[in-house]
Scaffold this motif. Structure first.
Motif, PDB file in Angstrom:
ATOM      1  N   ASP A 174       0.835  -1.208   0.000  1.00  0.00           N
ATOM      2  CA  ASP A 174       0.000   0.000   0.000  1.00  0.00           C
ATOM      3  C   ASP A 174       0.866   1.252   0.000  1.00  0.00           C
ATOM      4  OD1 ASP A 174      -2.371  -1.397   0.018  1.00  0.00           O
ATOM      5  OD2 ASP A 174      -2.643  -1.285   2.197  1.00  0.00           O
ATOM      6  N   LEU A 175       0.599   2.127  -0.958  1.00  0.00           N
ATOM      7  CA  LEU A 175       1.305   3.410  -1.047  1.00  0.00           C
ATOM      8  C   LEU A 175       0.393   4.519  -0.522  1.00  0.00           C
ATOM      9  CD1 LEU A 175       3.720   5.151  -2.197  1.00  0.00           C
ATOM     10  CD2 LEU A 175       2.361   5.334  -4.298  1.00  0.00           C
ATOM     11  N   ARG A 176       0.928   5.296   0.407  1.00  0.00           N
ATOM     12  CA  ARG A 176       0.164   6.421   0.977  1.00  0.00           C
ATOM     13  C   ARG A 176       1.034   7.664   1.011  1.00  0.00           C
ATOM     14  NH1 ARG A 176      -1.178   2.091   4.389  1.00  0.00           N
ATOM     15  NH2 ARG A 176      -3.419   1.825   4.754  1.00  0.00           N
ATOM     16  N   GLY A 177       0.398   8.822   0.813  1.00  0.00           N
ATOM     17  CA  GLY A 177       1.061  10.104   1.078  1.00  0.00           C
ATOM     18  C   GLY A 177       2.212  10.482   0.175  1.00  0.00           C
ATOM     19  N   ALA A 178       2.404   9.768  -0.946  1.00  0.00           N
ATOM     20  CA  ALA A 178       3.541  10.051  -1.825  1.00  0.00           C
ATOM     21  C   ALA A 178       3.316  11.349  -2.595  1.00  0.00           C
ATOM     22  CB  ALA A 178       3.739   8.899  -2.795  1.00  0.00           C
ATOM     23  N   ILE A 179       4.404  12.055  -2.963  1.00  0.00           N
ATOM     24  CA  ILE A 179       4.212  13.254  -3.778  1.00  0.00           C
ATOM     25  C   ILE A 179       4.079  12.893  -5.254  1.00  0.00           C
ATOM     26  CG2 ILE A 179       5.195  15.030  -2.261  1.00  0.00           C
ATOM     27  CD1 ILE A 179       7.766  14.821  -3.934  1.00  0.00           C
ATOM     28  N   THR A 180       4.631  11.745  -5.667  1.00  0.00           N
ATOM     29  CA  THR A 180       4.494  11.316  -7.055  1.00  0.00           C
ATOM     30  C   THR A 180       4.055   9.860  -7.108  1.00  0.00           C
ATOM     31  OG1 THR A 180       6.317  12.770  -7.714  1.00  0.00           O
ATOM     32  CG2 THR A 180       5.696  11.049  -9.281  1.00  0.00           C
ATOM     33  N   CYS A 181       3.034   9.594  -7.925  1.00  0.00           N
ATOM     34  CA  CYS A 181       2.651   8.224  -8.254  1.00  0.00           C
ATOM     35  C   CYS A 181       2.059   8.341  -9.647  1.00  0.00           C
ATOM     36  CB  CYS A 181       1.617   7.675  -7.266  1.00  0.00           C
ATOM     37  SG  CYS A 181       0.961   6.076  -7.771  1.00  0.00           S
ATOM     38  N   ALA A 182       2.827   7.968 -10.669  1.00  0.00           N
ATOM     39  CA  ALA A 182       2.406   8.214 -12.046  1.00  0.00           C
ATOM     40  C   ALA A 182       2.802   7.055 -12.941  1.00  0.00           C
ATOM     41  CB  ALA A 182       3.057   9.502 -12.556  1.00  0.00           C
ATOM     42  N   LEU A 183       1.934   6.754 -13.887  1.00  0.00           N
ATOM     43  CA  LEU A 183       2.228   5.748 -14.903  1.00  0.00           C
ATOM     44  C   LEU A 183       3.041   6.430 -15.992  1.00  0.00           C
ATOM     45  CD1 LEU A 183       1.807   2.958 -16.185  1.00  0.00           C
ATOM     46  CD2 LEU A 183      -0.416   3.752 -17.007  1.00  0.00           C
TER      47      LEU A 183
END
Ligand code: ZN
Length: 284
Positions: free
Chosen positions: A108-117
């Motif tokens: 589980d990813l939370r609170g990240a500034i970048t999450c992009a395909l």
């Protein structure tokens, strides 16, 4: 903020948990819903870190680019009986149900500034903008040196600039400068190439140790709590250090009080005796 060793551990954990498997991808919180829909059911090939950037590679040369920023977390759970319902604002979930290949796993990813395909070309562009990463065997320390030797900026700022050097955060910065007896405000251009090479080699060793242990230990054998007969450090960052967050405490080497000051919004820590102010011979 996690430092480079944390990202390399994360890449390794993601690869071990999911590498080579078709995975369920979702965005329970919704902000990565489009990307998740495109990737759902794809094979997760592996994950790799470049400094503080993480790339999770999927079939068809597609990548999820993650930067945790200051507060992001990416928790990997392996060998679970079943994948539980998500709790809180999960931006990205990677899940593999229990099956013939083994027990279930999820991340589980939370609170990240970048999450992009991103595409392979976009990934390459991010990497090209990053300085060399001491944890990568293909890293070229000469690229960092080219920036450092031309810059009047403080070495303390240059070490944290991810375009100069990738993966170093506040803890490794403070400790590396202490170990090499450099004042944090000394201009990059006053360093010698031999000094830089020694620092780089030291950083490679310190950070590789961080990947193994999951903490940052920088004190030499003669300065451990056991060797000095002192209490172990209590700090949520863990690890035995010389100056990081030791403001007001005595230096392990000379006994003088550790100092702090702000530089570009982050705290510097140093010992004024072990790391004297640099005076250029030209100024005399
Ligand atoms: Zn000292």
């Amino acid at each position: 903020m996690p430092e480079g060793h944390t990202l390399h551990r994360l890449a390794r954990d993601l690869t071990v948990a999911f590498g080579g498997s078709a995975v369920a991808i979702s965005s329970p919180q919704g902000r990565f819903a489009d990307g998740a829909a495109q990737l759902d059911g794809s094979v997760l090939e592996d994950a790799e870190a470049w400094g503080k950037q993480l790339f999770v590679r999927f079939g068809g040369d597609r990548f999820v680019h993650v930067h945790l920023g200051l507060i992001g977390t990416f928790a990997v759970h392996r060998d679970v009986d079943a994948v539980p319902d998500p709790v809180g604002a999960v931006r990205l979930r990677i899940a593999r149900p229990a099956g013939p290949t083994g027990p279930a796993a999820y991340a589980d990813l939370r609170g990240a500034i970048t999450c992009a395909l991103v595409t392979a070309a976009e990934r390459d562009a991010v990497v090209a903008r990053s300085g060399p990463d001491p944890l990568r065997p293909d890293a070229d320390p000469g690229r960092a040196w080219d920036r450092i030797r031309r810059s009047r900026k403080p070495i303390g700022a240059l070490l944290m600039d991810q375009r100069v050097l990738a993966g170093v955060g506040n803890v490794y910065r403070a400790e590396l400068l202490f170990r090499h007896r450099l004042h944090p405000l000394r201009p990059g251009s006053t360093l010698r190439v031999s000094q830089w090479q020694t620092m780089w080699d030291d950083l490679v060793e310190l950070m590789a140790d961080g990947v193994l242990t999951g903490r940052i230990d920088t004190v030499r054998p003669e300065h451990t709590p056991e060797a000095m007969g002192r209490e172990a450090r209590r700090d949520d960052h863990g690890g035995e250090v010389y100056v990081y967050r030791r403001t007001g405490q005595p230096c392990h080497v000379c006994g003088r009080t550790v100092r702090t000051a702000e530089l570009e919004g982050r705290n510097l820590f140093w010992c004024s005796r072990c790391q004297p102010v640099f005076r250029s011979r030209a100024v005399g």
